[in-house]
Enzyme design. Structure first.
Site, PDB file in Angstrom:
ATOM      1  N   SER A 105       0.881  -1.462   0.222  1.00  0.00           N
ATOM      2  CA  SER A 105       0.215  -0.453  -0.018  1.00  0.00           C
ATOM      3  C   SER A 105       0.656   1.094   0.053  1.00  0.00           C
ATOM      4  O   SER A 105       2.263   1.147   0.312  1.00  0.00           O
ATOM      5  CB  SER A 105      -1.272   0.324   1.307  1.00  0.00           C
ATOM      6  OG  SER A 105      -1.856   1.457   1.268  1.00  0.00           O
ATOM      7  N   HIS A 106       0.340   2.039  -0.520  1.00  0.00           N
ATOM      8  CA  HIS A 106       0.810   3.434  -0.103  1.00  0.00           C
ATOM      9  C   HIS A 106       0.062   5.122   0.209  1.00  0.00           C
ATOM     10  O   HIS A 106       0.198   5.896   0.126  1.00  0.00           O
ATOM     11  CB  HIS A 106       1.283   4.086  -1.757  1.00  0.00           C
ATOM     12  CG  HIS A 106       2.447   3.342  -2.405  1.00  0.00           C
ATOM     13  ND1 HIS A 106       2.637   3.044  -3.675  1.00  0.00           N
ATOM     14  CD2 HIS A 106       3.505   2.966  -2.453  1.00  0.00           C
ATOM     15  CE1 HIS A 106       4.275   2.943  -3.598  1.00  0.00           C
ATOM     16  NE2 HIS A 106       4.623   2.543  -2.638  1.00  0.00           N
TER      17      HIS A 106
END
Length: 67
Positions: A49-50
């Site tokens: 995830s970012h």
């Protein structure tokens, strides 16, 4: 990071890393398809995830998840 965690999860055996694509080993949490794949993966799960930390659910911070 995904490669390192994949090797740790497979006890250093690179066959899993070579045979399973990145998006299946560590799907993206912020996509619908990625979330479905993550839920279907066996534990312990690798999730990419970012997303900013503020967007994670509050339950995440009291879970046993490692970041």
């Amino acid at each position: 990071m995904l490669e390192i965690l994949s090797l740790i999860r497979s006890d250093g055996d690179p066959r899993w890393c070579r045979s399973v694509p990145n998006w299946d080993r560590g799907p993206w949490l912020e996509t619908v398809l990625g979330l479905r794949r993550a839920k279907g993966n066996p534990r312990p799960r690798l999730i990419s995830s970012h997303l900013p930390v503020q967007l994670f659910p509050k339950a995440f911070f009291t879970s046993k998840a490692k970041v």
